[in-house]
Design an enzyme around this catalytic site. Structure first.
Site, mmCIF file in Angstrom:
data_model
loop_
_atom_site.group_PDB
_atom_site.id
_atom_site.type_symbol
_atom_site.label_atom_id
_atom_site.label_comp_id
_atom_site.label_asym_id
_atom_site.label_seq_id
_atom_site.Cartn_x
_atom_site.Cartn_y
_atom_site.Cartn_z
ATOM 1 N N TYR A 33 69.010 62.956 41.863
ATOM 2 C CA TYR A 33 68.407 63.454 40.632
ATOM 3 C C TYR A 33 69.488 63.797 39.615
ATOM 4 O O TYR A 33 70.680 63.803 39.924
ATOM 5 C CB TYR A 33 67.534 64.683 40.914
ATOM 6 C CG TYR A 33 68.302 65.968 41.178
ATOM 7 C CD1 TYR A 33 68.981 66.164 42.377
ATOM 8 C CD2 TYR A 33 68.369 66.984 40.222
ATOM 9 C CE1 TYR A 33 69.692 67.327 42.621
ATOM 10 C CE2 TYR A 33 69.071 68.154 40.465
ATOM 11 C CZ TYR A 33 69.737 68.324 41.657
ATOM 12 O OH TYR A 33 70.446 69.476 41.897
ATOM 13 N N LYS A 146 74.549 63.698 43.917
ATOM 14 C CA LYS A 146 73.557 64.702 43.494
ATOM 15 C C LYS A 146 72.232 64.412 44.193
ATOM 16 O O LYS A 146 71.277 63.884 43.613
ATOM 17 C CB LYS A 146 73.430 64.709 41.960
ATOM 18 C CG LYS A 146 72.832 66.010 41.416
ATOM 19 C CD LYS A 146 73.086 66.114 39.934
ATOM 20 C CE LYS A 146 72.281 67.203 39.258
ATOM 21 N NZ LYS A 146 72.558 68.555 39.698
ATOM 22 N N GLU A 178 81.842 75.734 44.858
ATOM 23 C CA GLU A 178 81.146 75.748 43.563
ATOM 24 C C GLU A 178 79.935 76.650 43.685
ATOM 25 O O GLU A 178 79.686 77.237 44.745
ATOM 26 C CB GLU A 178 80.728 74.330 43.165
ATOM 27 C CG GLU A 178 79.771 73.700 44.170
ATOM 28 C CD GLU A 178 79.470 72.237 43.902
ATOM 29 O OE1 GLU A 178 79.448 71.823 42.738
ATOM 30 O OE2 GLU A 178 79.223 71.506 44.880
ATOM 31 N N LEU A 203 80.118 68.757 43.467
ATOM 32 C CA LEU A 203 79.536 67.836 42.495
ATOM 33 C C LEU A 203 80.463 67.809 41.270
ATOM 34 O O LEU A 203 80.854 68.882 40.790
ATOM 35 C CB LEU A 203 78.150 68.337 42.071
ATOM 36 C CG LEU A 203 77.416 67.393 41.135
ATOM 37 C CD1 LEU A 203 76.838 66.222 41.923
ATOM 38 C CD2 LEU A 203 76.311 68.111 40.390
HETATM 39 N N1 PLP Z 1 77.361 71.897 41.183
HETATM 40 C C1 PLP Z 1 76.125 71.792 41.704
HETATM 41 C C2 PLP Z 1 75.943 71.903 43.180
HETATM 42 C C3 PLP Z 1 75.019 71.581 40.857
HETATM 43 O O1 PLP Z 1 73.777 71.457 41.391
HETATM 44 C C4 PLP Z 1 75.226 71.510 39.461
HETATM 45 C C5 PLP Z 1 74.108 71.307 38.545
HETATM 46 O O2 PLP Z 1 72.972 71.237 38.922
HETATM 47 C C6 PLP Z 1 76.528 71.644 38.969
HETATM 48 C C7 PLP Z 1 77.579 71.826 39.858
HETATM 49 C C8 PLP Z 1 76.804 71.572 37.499
HETATM 50 O O3 PLP Z 1 76.768 70.248 37.072
HETATM 51 P P1 PLP Z 1 76.378 69.880 35.568
HETATM 52 O O4 PLP Z 1 77.329 70.633 34.698
HETATM 53 O O5 PLP Z 1 76.619 68.417 35.505
HETATM 54 O O6 PLP Z 1 74.967 70.278 35.370
#
Ligand code: PLP
Length: 281
Positions: A33, A146, A178, A203
């Site tokens: 997603y 993701k 994270e 991610l």
């Molecule tokens: N890390 C994880 C596990 C996430 O689920 C998300 C966003 O949903 C992020 C980092 C942040 O990513 P982004 O800035 O691309 O939304």
């Protein structure tokens, strides 16, 4: 107003968007997603989110049923049809319906997109900051994909919420990976912005990437390296970034104040600059 979604080629009311009980997303969490923010009716960091969508899909051998360009066209149409000003677009691709069999190929993938309205700019947490709780990272080893397999994140967020925190910071071998749904950054006592480098352990955040570039342009020293929970507790500022939150100050970790326990100047400036850049398109 009825929310309009897009499912497998058709615009329809979200309430009428139905998928098969045999969908591989439902049975195996075989799916990926994305969430792209919308500000002033425009997509934010769209190119990065679409690229990550394609990369995640490839990671699970999921064929994209339509091109990335076509997905973006549908997103713009959804923004218009839902008169969306602030919030975002959630989009998900799964293996689609098939006999329950681990190895069944994805012959008819399910692609779903819908909008979510939310106040992004005037959100109270941006002014007050949030509390985070550290939790041992419970997830699988391919966090760079993701995946819709989010149970680890759900459980971590539940535990954090029960302790009065608004996000979980996940920890592996003493180092912060994270947030459960956000990237984690700190500002050290000498003013360096530190965040873990991209790898399979996290991610690759699209907001993180944009914020690091903005910080460097603004003269902030950036270091991509691992950092421990102790280092985070001793930091001057702590920060969360994500498409749904942009840049949010973290003011306590495990109940201990970060800096003076209020949103720090570097965090506030990075948030302002990120919003400015998003608005400029
Ligand atoms: N890390 C994880 C596990 C996430 O689920 C998300 C966003 O949903 C992020 C980092 C942040 O990513 P982004 O800035 O691309 O939304």
């Amino acid at each position: 107003m009825e929310r309009i979604a897009w499912l497998n080629g058709i615009f329809l009311p979200l309430a009428d968007a139905k998928v098969s009980a045999q969908d591989r997303g439902f049975l195996f969490a075989d799916g990926i997603y994305e969430f792209t923010a919308v500000l002033d009716g425009k997509l934010v960091d769209s190119e990065a989110h679409l690229a990550r969508f394609a990369r995640s899909a490839a990671g699970l051998d999921l064929p994209l049923p339509i091109s990335i360009e076509e997905i973006e066209t549908i997103q713009r149409e959804l923004i218009a049809r839902n008169a969306l000003d602030q919030g975002g677009i959630y989009f998900q691709l799964t293996g689609g319906p098939a006999e329950r069999d681990f190895l069944a190929p994805s012959t008819a993938p399910t692609l779903l997109l819908f909008t979510q309205a939310s106040e992004v700019i005037e959100r109270p947490s941006a002014k007050t900051g949030i509390a985070v709780m550290t939790i041992v990272d419970p997830r699988w080893a391919r966090r760079d994909i993701k995946s819709i397999m989010l149970l680890g994140q759900v459980l971590a967020k539940r535990e954090a919420a029960a302790a009065g925190a608004q996000e979980a910071w996940l920890v592996e071998d003493g180092f912060i990976t994270e947030g459960a749904s956000s990237s984690a950054l700190i500002v050290t006592q000498d003013g360096t912005l530190v965040t873990r480098p991209n790898s399979q352990a996290i991610l690759p955040g699209c907001t993180r990437k944009a914020v690091l570039a903005i910080a460097e342009r603004d003269g902030v020293k950036v270091e991509e390296r691992l950092f421990t929970v102790e280092e985070a507790l001793a930091a001057r500022e702590a920060i969360l970034t994500s498409a749904s939150n942009f840049v949010i100050p973290v003011v306590t970790i495990d109940g201990q104040p970060i800096g003076d326990g209020t949103p720090g100047p570097i965090t506030r400036r990075l948030r302002d600059l990120y919003i400015e850049a998003a608005r400029a398109g």
